[in-house]
Design a protein around this motif. Structure first.
Motif, PDB file in Angstrom:
ATOM      1  N   THR A 171       0.806  -1.220   0.000  1.00 51.51           N
ATOM      2  CA  THR A 171       0.000   0.000   0.000  1.00 51.51           C
ATOM      3  C   THR A 171       0.842   1.274   0.000  1.00 51.51           C
ATOM      4  N   HIS A 172       0.166   2.347  -0.363  1.00 52.81           N
ATOM      5  CA  HIS A 172       0.773   3.674  -0.421  1.00 52.81           C
ATOM      6  C   HIS A 172       1.183   4.166   0.963  1.00 52.81           C
ATOM      7  N   GLN A 173       0.625   3.572   2.001  1.00 56.15           N
ATOM      8  CA  GLN A 173       0.949   3.977   3.369  1.00 56.15           C
ATOM      9  C   GLN A 173       2.255   3.352   3.870  1.00 56.15           C
ATOM     10  N   GLY A 174       2.933   2.563   3.033  1.00 57.77           N
ATOM     11  CA  GLY A 174       4.202   1.979   3.417  1.00 57.77           C
ATOM     12  C   GLY A 174       4.098   0.618   4.067  1.00 57.77           C
ATOM     13  N   ALA A 175       2.892   0.063   4.110  1.00 59.33           N
ATOM     14  CA  ALA A 175       2.661  -1.213   4.777  1.00 59.33           C
ATOM     15  C   ALA A 175       2.194  -2.269   3.784  1.00 59.33           C
ATOM     16  N   VAL A 176       2.162  -3.524   4.248  1.00 61.47           N
ATOM     17  CA  VAL A 176       1.605  -4.628   3.490  1.00 61.47           C
ATOM     18  C   VAL A 176       0.428  -5.186   4.280  1.00 61.47           C
ATOM     19  N   GLU A 177      -0.743  -5.176   3.674  1.00 64.07           N
ATOM     20  CA  GLU A 177      -1.938  -5.756   4.294  1.00 64.07           C
ATOM     21  C   GLU A 177      -1.981  -7.240   3.948  1.00 64.07           C
ATOM     22  N   VAL A 178      -2.161  -8.092   4.965  1.00 65.16           N
ATOM     23  CA  VAL A 178      -2.106  -9.539   4.782  1.00 65.16           C
ATOM     24  C   VAL A 178      -3.490 -10.138   5.046  1.00 65.16           C
ATOM     25  N   TYR A 179      -3.972 -10.921   4.081  1.00 64.39           N
ATOM     26  CA  TYR A 179      -5.292 -11.553   4.177  1.00 64.39           C
ATOM     27  C   TYR A 179      -5.159 -13.068   4.031  1.00 64.39           C
ATOM     28  N   GLY A 192       6.691  -1.258   7.548  1.00 66.31           N
ATOM     29  CA  GLY A 192       8.144  -1.186   7.493  1.00 66.31           C
ATOM     30  C   GLY A 192       8.697   0.042   6.806  1.00 66.31           C
ATOM     31  N   HIS A 193       8.025   0.523   5.769  1.00 63.76           N
ATOM     32  CA  HIS A 193       8.589   1.614   4.986  1.00 63.76           C
ATOM     33  C   HIS A 193       8.082   2.968   5.468  1.00 63.76           C
ATOM     34  N   ALA A 194       8.967   3.957   5.408  1.00 68.15           N
ATOM     35  CA  ALA A 194       8.601   5.309   5.835  1.00 68.15           C
ATOM     36  C   ALA A 194       7.734   6.009   4.804  1.00 68.15           C
ATOM     37  N   ALA A 195       7.701   5.466   3.597  1.00 66.65           N
ATOM     38  CA  ALA A 195       6.857   6.004   2.526  1.00 66.65           C
ATOM     39  C   ALA A 195       6.226   4.814   1.810  1.00 66.65           C
ATOM     40  N   SER A 196       5.594   5.071   0.691  1.00 61.01           N
ATOM     41  CA  SER A 196       4.831   4.053  -0.028  1.00 61.01           C
ATOM     42  C   SER A 196       5.605   2.750  -0.216  1.00 61.01           C
ATOM     43  N   CYS A 197       4.930   1.614   0.017  1.00 57.71           N
ATOM     44  CA  CYS A 197       5.478   0.298  -0.320  1.00 57.71           C
ATOM     45  C   CYS A 197       5.081   0.021  -1.768  1.00 57.71           C
ATOM     46  N   ASN A 198       6.035   0.110  -2.669  1.00 57.72           N
ATOM     47  CA  ASN A 198       5.726   0.088  -4.095  1.00 57.72           C
ATOM     48  C   ASN A 198       5.691  -1.307  -4.711  1.00 57.72           C
ATOM     49  N   ALA A 217      14.442   1.925   0.325  1.00 57.41           N
ATOM     50  CA  ALA A 217      14.892   0.758   1.080  1.00 57.41           C
ATOM     51  C   ALA A 217      14.290  -0.528   0.529  1.00 57.41           C
ATOM     52  N   ILE A 218      15.075  -1.603   0.591  1.00 59.98           N
ATOM     53  CA  ILE A 218      14.589  -2.956   0.354  1.00 59.98           C
ATOM     54  C   ILE A 218      14.593  -3.663   1.702  1.00 59.98           C
ATOM     55  N   GLU A 219      13.470  -4.264   2.054  1.00 63.61           N
ATOM     56  CA  GLU A 219      13.373  -4.960   3.331  1.00 63.61           C
ATOM     57  C   GLU A 219      12.983  -6.408   3.100  1.00 63.61           C
ATOM     58  N   LEU A 220      13.617  -7.314   3.833  1.00 62.90           N
ATOM     59  CA  LEU A 220      13.321  -8.740   3.737  1.00 62.90           C
ATOM     60  C   LEU A 220      12.723  -9.223   5.050  1.00 62.90           C
ATOM     61  N   TRP A 221      11.635  -9.987   4.936  1.00 63.57           N
ATOM     62  CA  TRP A 221      10.828 -10.374   6.080  1.00 63.57           C
ATOM     63  C   TRP A 221      10.694 -11.884   6.150  1.00 63.57           C
ATOM     64  N   ASP A 222      10.648 -12.401   7.366  1.00 63.24           N
ATOM     65  CA  ASP A 222      10.283 -13.794   7.591  1.00 63.24           C
ATOM     66  C   ASP A 222       8.795 -13.921   7.295  1.00 63.24           C
ATOM     67  N   ALA A 223       8.435 -14.727   6.304  1.00 64.50           N
ATOM     68  CA  ALA A 223       7.037 -14.802   5.860  1.00 64.50           C
ATOM     69  C   ALA A 223       6.161 -15.627   6.790  1.00 64.50           C
ATOM     70  N   LYS A 224       6.753 -16.168   7.858  1.00 63.62           N
ATOM     71  CA  LYS A 224       5.960 -16.915   8.836  1.00 63.62           C
ATOM     72  C   LYS A 224       5.470 -16.015   9.958  1.00 63.62           C
ATOM     73  N   THR A 229      14.024  -9.440   8.831  1.00 65.17           N
ATOM     74  CA  THR A 229      15.294 -10.159   8.964  1.00 65.17           C
ATOM     75  C   THR A 229      16.477  -9.257   8.636  1.00 65.17           C
ATOM     76  N   HIS A 230      16.386  -8.490   7.555  1.00 62.26           N
ATOM     77  CA  HIS A 230      17.423  -7.509   7.255  1.00 62.26           C
ATOM     78  C   HIS A 230      16.954  -6.588   6.138  1.00 62.26           C
ATOM     79  N   ALA A 231      17.692  -5.499   5.995  1.00 54.04           N
ATOM     80  CA  ALA A 231      17.396  -4.513   4.955  1.00 54.04           C
ATOM     81  C   ALA A 231      18.600  -4.403   4.028  1.00 54.04           C
ATOM     82  N   ILE A 232      18.326  -4.019   2.786  1.00 51.74           N
ATOM     83  CA  ILE A 232      19.374  -3.843   1.778  1.00 51.74           C
ATOM     84  C   ILE A 232      19.339  -2.396   1.315  1.00 51.74           C
ATOM     85  N   SER A 233      20.479  -1.743   1.362  1.00 46.93           N
ATOM     86  CA  SER A 233      20.569  -0.357   0.920  1.00 46.93           C
ATOM     87  C   SER A 233      21.402  -0.267  -0.346  1.00 46.93           C
TER      88      SER A 233
END
Length: 314
Positions: A171-179, A192-198, A217-224, A229-233
């Motif tokens: 979403t544009h709010q910088g988050a990921v909505e999970v369903y 996770g993101h300070a601006a839009s999650c594109n 920023a690139i962010e990597l997440w444990d999908a469980k 887990t870490h970020a890549i700049s």
């Protein structure tokens, strides 16, 4: 580590395909990697059969028409012959490669900013640019959406996890909505993101989720448990695309800063980078090889023409 990673791509070269269709809008690999298909601002959709030695000329899919904006090949072998192509005309065409014709024409609530198949090939989802509505179609009963939902936030991208148990909206709010899928019960919000999650992508096992944001920023997440887990700049401008390689070892990313970067997923180390002369409009790894396809919009510079390029080992 850096020299070891760069060795992986030292023999990779950029291979430009024949392209006269204007600014590239989108591109997609077939599930077997034998076909690359792209769409641009002018003319028909173009496909290339990538056999040994390459094939740069390609063929136009004229039966799809000239108003296509987004496209995606079905990833499942059972429907691998189907190409979903979203047009400006509030429709998604299901094009059958075997018949060389449109098998279904489906109405949507608006023009579509993203299109995505479920891993099983049973469903595909679209996001409307006009009203932000999420619509999911069942391919077996595709004349009307199997599910439609109004989303409060502006949605940039939609993806299923590989197990097809959850649906994710960046979403544009910088988050990921999970369903939860298919119930569409809201499970959580990954912020996770300070601006839009594109953009959003999953590795092939569904263990890692990657997100790219307007905060560069690139962010990597444990999908469980959705822990970071870490970020890549390294990028200097908003992220546009992230995509895992077929073996999950590498993550490709493209940004407004006119660069495409390939990082090792686990360490975050930079394996390869490309400086491009205009905005990158699509990035997709080959499903079976370390070959990366990308499209560009071109610019007013005489040397910066729109192009479809494959980075592959020579």
């Amino acid at each position: 580590m850096a020299s070891e990673l760069s060795y992986v791509f030292k023999d990779h070269k950029e291979n430009k395909m024949h392209w006269e269709q204007g600014a590239v809008y989108d591109l997609s690999w077939s599930s077997d990697g034998g076909t690359l298909t792209a769409v641009g601002s002018k003319g028909a959709v173009r496909s290339w059969r990538l056999e040994r030695g390459g094939h740069k000329e390609g063929d136009e899919l004229k039966t799809l028409g000239n108003n296509i904006e987004r496209l995606a090949w079905c990833p499942a072998p059972s429907n691998a012959h189907l190409l979903a192509a979203a047009s400006y005309e509030r429709t998604v065409n299901l094009w059958d490669q075997r018949a060389n014709n449109i098998s279904s024409k489906l109405g949507t609530s608006g023009t579509n900013t993203d299109i995505c198949w479920s891993p099983s090939g049973k469903y595909f989802a679209v996001i409307s640019r006009d009203d932000g509505k999420l619509e999911v179609f069942d391919v077996a009963q595709s004349q009307s959406p199997a599910m439609a939902a109004e989303v409060d936030e502006v949605v940039c991208s939609v993806r299923w996890n590989p197990q097809e148990t959850m649906l994710f909206l960046a979403t544009h709010q910088g988050a990921v909505e999970v369903y939860e899928w298919p119930s569409m019960r809201h499970l959580t919000v990954v912020s996770g993101h300070a601006a839009s999650c594109n953009c959003i992508a999953f590795d092939s096992c569904g263990k890692t989720m990657a997100t790219g944001g307007a905060d560069a920023a690139i962010e990597l997440w444990d999908a469980k448990d959705f822990s970071l887990t870490h970020a890549i700049s390294g990028h200097q401008s908003p992220l546009l695309f992230v995509d895992f390689s077929m073996d999950d070892r590498f993550l490709a990313s493209a940004s407004d800063d006119l660069s495409i970067r390939i990082h090792e997923t686990f360490s975050g180390g930079l394996a390869h980078s490309l400086d491009v002369d205009s905005l990158t409009t699509a990035v997709k790894w080959h499903p079976r090889n370390l070959a990366l396809a990308y499209g560009s919009a071109g610019s007013n510079k005489a040397s910066a023409k729109p192009s479809v390029t494959i980075l592959l080992k020579t």
